[in-house]
Scaffold this motif. Sequence first.
Motif, PDB file in Angstrom:
ATOM      1  N   GLY A   2       0.803  -1.205   0.000  1.00 63.11           N
ATOM      2  CA  GLY A   2       0.000   0.000   0.000  1.00 63.11           C
ATOM      3  C   GLY A   2       0.828   1.242   0.000  1.00 63.11           C
ATOM      4  N   GLY A   3       0.597   2.138   0.980  1.00 58.97           N
ATOM      5  CA  GLY A   3       1.265   3.419   1.010  1.00 58.97           C
ATOM      6  C   GLY A   3       2.615   3.387   1.667  1.00 58.97           C
ATOM      7  N   ALA A  18       2.076   8.899  -2.046  1.00 62.43           N
ATOM      8  CA  ALA A  18       0.658   8.558  -1.906  1.00 62.43           C
ATOM      9  C   ALA A  18      -0.104   8.790  -3.200  1.00 62.43           C
ATOM     10  CB  ALA A  18       0.036   9.345  -0.758  1.00 62.43           C
ATOM     11  N   GLY A  20      -2.315   8.422  -6.469  1.00 64.33           N
ATOM     12  CA  GLY A  20      -3.508   7.683  -6.822  1.00 64.33           C
ATOM     13  C   GLY A  20      -4.214   8.307  -8.008  1.00 64.33           C
ATOM     14  N   GLU A  30      -3.507   3.245  -6.852  1.00 63.61           N
ATOM     15  CA  GLU A  30      -3.924   3.563  -5.499  1.00 63.61           C
ATOM     16  C   GLU A  30      -2.758   3.627  -4.525  1.00 63.61           C
ATOM     17  OE1 GLU A  30      -7.128   1.922  -2.142  1.00 63.61           O
ATOM     18  OE2 GLU A  30      -6.833   0.854  -4.034  1.00 63.61           O
ATOM     19  N   ASP A  31      -2.593   4.780  -3.883  1.00 66.88           N
ATOM     20  CA  ASP A  31      -1.739   4.942  -2.697  1.00 66.88           C
ATOM     21  C   ASP A  31      -0.324   4.405  -2.915  1.00 66.88           C
ATOM     22  OD1 ASP A  31      -1.216   5.813  -0.147  1.00 66.88           O
ATOM     23  OD2 ASP A  31      -1.900   3.966   0.813  1.00 66.88           O
ATOM     24  N   SER A  33       3.598   4.985  -2.898  1.00 67.71           N
ATOM     25  CA  SER A  33       4.716   5.791  -2.413  1.00 67.71           C
ATOM     26  C   SER A  33       6.000   5.011  -2.640  1.00 67.71           C
ATOM     27  CB  SER A  33       4.565   6.110  -0.917  1.00 67.71           C
ATOM     28  OG  SER A  33       3.446   6.944  -0.692  1.00 67.71           O
ATOM     29  N   GLY A  67      -2.148  12.574  -4.144  1.00 67.43           N
ATOM     30  CA  GLY A  67      -0.704  12.438  -4.022  1.00 67.43           C
ATOM     31  C   GLY A  67       0.064  13.283  -5.011  1.00 67.43           C
ATOM     32  N   ARG A 209      -1.704  -1.373  -7.348  1.00 68.72           N
ATOM     33  CA  ARG A 209      -0.875  -1.202  -6.152  1.00 68.72           C
ATOM     34  C   ARG A 209       0.516  -1.778  -6.380  1.00 68.72           C
ATOM     35  NH1 ARG A 209      -2.976  -0.352  -0.969  1.00 68.72           N
ATOM     36  NH2 ARG A 209      -5.215   0.052  -0.898  1.00 68.72           N
TER      37      ARG A 209
END
Length: 236
Positions: A2-3, A18, A20, A30-31, A33, A67, A209
């Motif tokens: 994820g992030g 972040a 998206g 999505e998310d 980083s 983001g 992701r």
Amino acid sequence: MGGAALGLTMAPWLRLEALGLTENGVRIVEDISLKVSHGRTLILGPNGAGKSTLLRLMHGLLRPSAGHVVWPRALTQAMVFQRPVMLRATALANVEYGLKLRGIPAEARRRQALAALTRVGLPELAARQARRCSGGEQQRIALARAWALAPQVLFLDEPTASLDPHSSREVERIIGEIAEAGTKIVMTTHNLGQARRLADEVIYLEEGRVLEQTPVDEFFRRPRTSAATTFIRDER
């Protein structure tokens, strides 16, 4: 992941914070980083994973819904697509076009464009209409057009996906030479052999992701997620 911040310890030349993208209520990316630090980064993943979207977000062709894309320092960029757009003009004029937009004088841009065509092995096609060239030749013309601009970063969206094996090898050779000349490469692919041959690091993407970002040898020897393990097994 994820992030969670991903990446290696080298000084990054690109950061995603972040990041998206949502379109028509559908989350495409999505998310994300991460930090991009290596010279040759390949984005791997199955069809529909969001690879091309992520590449366009990095290059600035798409505006994120959330983001940021952060360039710690300004770097000149170029991009080559899976199906390159050829102008209704000769191969040489196609390569000259970007130089013309930069204001390079006619004699100098012709010389630089011909040199770029020579580097991709197509000087004999200089006077041919680009749209009459084969798919592999058009992709090499597109690479020459980008290379003539001497970008510091080159984004490549599955540049061999529509090509036969011989043309794919030629394109890979050219990409390797561009990288050796000092240009940073960010490229999408689902071809595992290509990733092994070209990548320094792999970003593995699935369902929008990022699940892994690791050096290429480690990715293939010891993937960190079951999703990547399954992808490697199924693509062999």
